[in-house]
Design an enzyme around this catalytic site. Structure first.
Site, PDB file in Angstrom:
ATOM      1  N   GLU A  53       0.782  -1.238   0.000  1.00  0.00           N
ATOM      2  CA  GLU A  53       0.000   0.000   0.000  1.00  0.00           C
ATOM      3  C   GLU A  53       0.814   1.288   0.000  1.00  0.00           C
ATOM      4  O   GLU A  53       0.307   2.324  -0.410  1.00  0.00           O
ATOM      5  CB  GLU A  53      -0.940  -0.003   1.222  1.00  0.00           C
ATOM      6  CG  GLU A  53      -1.947  -1.129   1.227  1.00  0.00           C
ATOM      7  CD  GLU A  53      -2.902  -1.056   0.040  1.00  0.00           C
ATOM      8  OE1 GLU A  53      -3.358   0.056  -0.311  1.00  0.00           O
ATOM      9  OE2 GLU A  53      -3.167  -2.108  -0.564  1.00  0.00           O
ATOM     10  N   SER A 102     -50.617 -23.335  39.412  1.00  0.00           N
ATOM     11  CA  SER A 102     -50.592 -23.380  40.877  1.00  0.00           C
ATOM     12  C   SER A 102     -49.299 -22.876  41.494  1.00  0.00           C
ATOM     13  O   SER A 102     -49.228 -22.710  42.711  1.00  0.00           O
ATOM     14  CB  SER A 102     -50.848 -24.810  41.349  1.00  0.00           C
ATOM     15  OG  SER A 102     -52.179 -25.190  41.069  1.00  0.00           O
TER      16      SER A 102
END
Length: 729
Positions: free
Chosen positions: A81, A355
């Protein structure tokens, strides 16, 4: 012409220089480290093991220091690069000129930017490439890059660049790319592997070796040749390089995603961080947080294994949810809402509890002075056309409310609720104080008949309203902690990538809030202790004490079941288990076609989870309850009256008529001779204290043993035995 020339010089040379100078003075370049780039945050279990990763929307990123990146990998990136990176002023005039030409007149749109310019573009100014906006962006890039080169060291620029650049496969930064392509830490990258990653920067997705192996190898060779050109590799070292193999892309993508039950934990952790802490989404995505949770790997493994074991072979639509909470802190120790990381979370679903909600009626009754010895009728009843019965017609006649809870008698607890000062509202109040959420997504007001905060219906005591699994675990944890409520939570500690502690629960006040009177909670625990064993033998391993309650909810008026629960606790762990189906529209039946109750599959999962989580830990006892309404804990049966040392007087003798018989064939007899009347002495009295007593469970001792009965003697009959009677033992 001369004036035109001067104007052109002013327009194309002097004015840009003046503009550049002014911009250079005005622009503010951030200091190294100020620019926060998105990166992965890691979620850890309480022991430091990894549970999940929070990956930013645009992909995976993990920041590293430049010292962690091998020198040859850095050289490969420069060869690809920016080959004069360490000597250039941060920008390339030829690249800038090419960019102007391409933007004005079109062209190949090739790069030419330095590493510094690429970093500035990605981190600060964006990537607009066309028209006037592209020129303005390029000018800003040039100014900032130039000034940055004067204020940042080259190593700082290169480190920042390598942590932000995209390499494909959802990986941002060299560390994430190393894992995505080679499944190894960045420190272990070889020259060949570093060269391949550098080759990908220009076209990350297109040059992936899994997409274009030939193109990737051409670019890889070009990078290696560049490394020779800049003196990073000798020709002989260059010749030794072999194109490296990469892991399949699917495996790389999977590594960036949390899968299975841990995905639902990740969802809850993110929600908690964003809603309850001063941690923004930006902080979550940019600071590489390390989030330590309360999840106990041992408890979590036990919950997941129990879910898989007991759902195996069942209806494919059957689901379960399991949440375990530490009653002492509120920390979530285990969390299972399903196996799909991106799917529906059943631990957060509103579900009728059956319950298992009766315990909140018991809390309200105890708060109003009704002790566990309070007697209550269990016969069927009908109110306003509604018939209340018990499962399979069960009942206890009239018994105390602790016994009625153990047997889960609907009729008894419906009557108990009617005895409360404010009836169902007192049940709702007790439930909310214990930890049942007052609202959650999809339910604006819980335990409300109109859904707008109005009073509940009488059916609240039988669990008709929706609650979440996590809330039931939390509410029962409050009971286990003798009435002290701790808000359930997942997050224990948060540290950013710089080592700064953003939150630490250990530094917070975690004393909790006394929501239920200690005497009340301890009596509720006493009433719940026999239930696990009573529920088809689900007592915890090693005789470990627990308090528990089952629950079953019916599917409309079909007579079939829809939801089944088991919720219970020890002093150190509260676990809620729900079992149902995907959409709750089909009967809840096991693989043999039998209906599932709370004491069945949910209790199996509950026991396996609790036993697995608590294995090897100290067996804790619950506190002894104080008296309420004249009873401290569960009433005990009255002791039997003391036995007398004097034997009772014997009954008077009786007369018996004996008819002699004659056996004329096997099994066939006829009368023989006249009948004889004899006097039979009374049966011997029970043995006095100290003498041999009957055997276990009232079974008499065997014949011939001390205290065993003997055949009565008959006077006048040889051997003392009447004809036709069996021989004396």
């Amino acid at each position: 012409m001369r004036r035109g020339t001067y104007a052109a010089i002013a327009a194309f040379i002097v004015l840009p220089i003046i503009t550049f100078g002014m911009a250079y003075l005005i622009v503010d370049v951030p200091r190294p480290g100020d620019i926060r780039t998105n990166q992965v945050s890691t979620i850890l279990a309480s022991d430091g093991s990894e549970l999940a990763k929070i990956v930013p929307p645009e992909g995976n990123r993990i920041d590293v220091n430049i010292d962690q990146i091998p020198v040859q990998v850095r050289n490969a990136v420069m060869a690809a690069e920016d080959r004069d990176f360490y000597s250039n002023p941060g920008f390339s005039l030829t690249g800038f000129a090419r960019a102007i030409k391409n933007n004005l007149f079109g062209g190949d749109l090739q790069g030419g930017s330095t590493i510094t310019q690429q970093y500035v573009k990605n981190a600060l100014v964006g990537s607009e490439r066309s028209g006037i906006r592209g020129l303005i962006r390029k000018a800003k890039e040039l100014v900032i890059s130039t000034k940055m080169s004067g204020e940042w060291s080259k190593d700082q620029v290169l480190q920042s660049y390598l942590n932000i650049i995209y390499f494909g496969r959802g990986s941002y930064g060299i560390a994430a790319a190393s894992k995505a392509y080679f499944d190894k830490p960045v420190e272990q990258l070889t020259v060949a592997e570093g060269a391949l990653l550098a080759a990908l920067i220009q076209q990350p997705s297109a040059l992936d070796p899994a997409v274009d192996p030939e193109g990737a190898e051409v670019r890889w060779n070009w990078v290696l040749d560049g490394m020779v050109e800049i003196g990073a590799l000798s020709p002989s070292e260059r010749a030794e390089q072999v194109f490296p193999a990469t892991v399949p892309p699917d495996l790389a993508r999977a590594a960036n995603q949390t899968t299975g039950p841990n995905g639902l934990i990740e969802r809850q952790v993110q929600k908690e961080l964003l809603e309850l802490f001063d941690i923004s989404e930006k902080t979550l995505n940019t600071e590489g947080l390390q989030i330590t949770t309360t999840i106990d790997p041992k408890a979590q493994a036990a919950a997941v294994e129990a879910a898989h074991e007991y759902l195996e072979g069942q209806d494919p639509d059957m689901r379960t949810a399991i949440v375990s909470i530490d009653p002492k802190t509120g920390g979530v120790k285990a969390y299972y809402g399903g196996d799909d990381a991106n799917g529906f979370d059943f631990a957060q679903a509103g579900l009728p509890t059956g319950s298992s909600f009766k315990v909140f009626a018991l809390i309200a009754a105890l708060e109003q002075g009704m002790g566990l010895g309070t007697q209550i009728d269990s016969s069927p009843l009908e109110i306003n056309g509604i018939k209340i019965t018990n499962v399979e017609g069960g009942g206890c006649g009239t018994c105390n409310i602790a016994e009625a809870l153990k047997r889960s008698l609907n009729t008894s607890y419906y009557r108990l609720m009617l005895k409360l000062k404010n009836g169902p509202e007192d049940v709702a109040d007790a439930a909310h104080r214990a930890g049942i959420a007052e609202s959650f997504p999809g339910v604006e007001h819980t335990l409300s008949e109109d859904g707008k905060g109005g009073p509940p219906n009488n059916g609240i005591v039988l669990g008709q309203y929706q609650s979440r699994v996590i809330d039931m675990a939390s509410a029962y944890a409050t009971i286990a902690a003798s009435g002290v409520y701790h808000k359930p939570h997942f997050v224990q500690k948060v540290v950013n990538s710089q080592g700064e502690v953003l939150f630490d629960a250990a530094e917070q006040d975690n004393s909790g809030e006394q929501r239920i009177d200690k005497k009340v909670a301890d009596n509720v625990i006493a009433a719940m202790q026999p239930i696990a064993a009573y529920s088809n033998g689900h007592a915890l391993a090693g005789g470990r004490p627990s308090g528990a309650k089952t629950g079953t909810n019916q599917l409309g008026d079909t007579g079939a079941n829809r939801d089944a629960w088991m919720v219970g606790f020890t002093p150190s762990l509260s676990t809620a288990v729900w079992v149902g189906t995907v959409d709750g529209t089909k009967p809840l039946e096991n693989k043999w076609g039998s209906p599932i109750y709370g004491s069945g599959l949910p209790a199996d999962i509950w026991k396996a989870t609790m036993d697995g989580a608590l294995e090897g830990t100290e067996i804790e006892k619950f506190p002894k309850p104080e008296a309420i309404g004249g009873w401290a804990g569960v009433p005990q049966a009255p002791p039997p009256p003391p036995s007398s040392t004097e034997p009772p007087p014997p009954p008077p003798p009786s007369e018996t008529v004996i008819q002699p018989t004659l056996e004329i064939a096997p099994g066939l007899t006829i009368p023989w001779g006249p009948p004889t009347t004899v006097t039979v002495p009374p049966t011997p009295a029970p043995p006095a204290p100290g003498n041999p007593a009957p055997g276990p469970e009232g079974v008499p001792p065997p014949p011939g043993a001390p205290g065993a009965p003997v055949a009565p003697a008959v006077p006048g009959v040889p051997g003392g035995q009447a004809p036709g009677l069996p021989p004396a033992p």
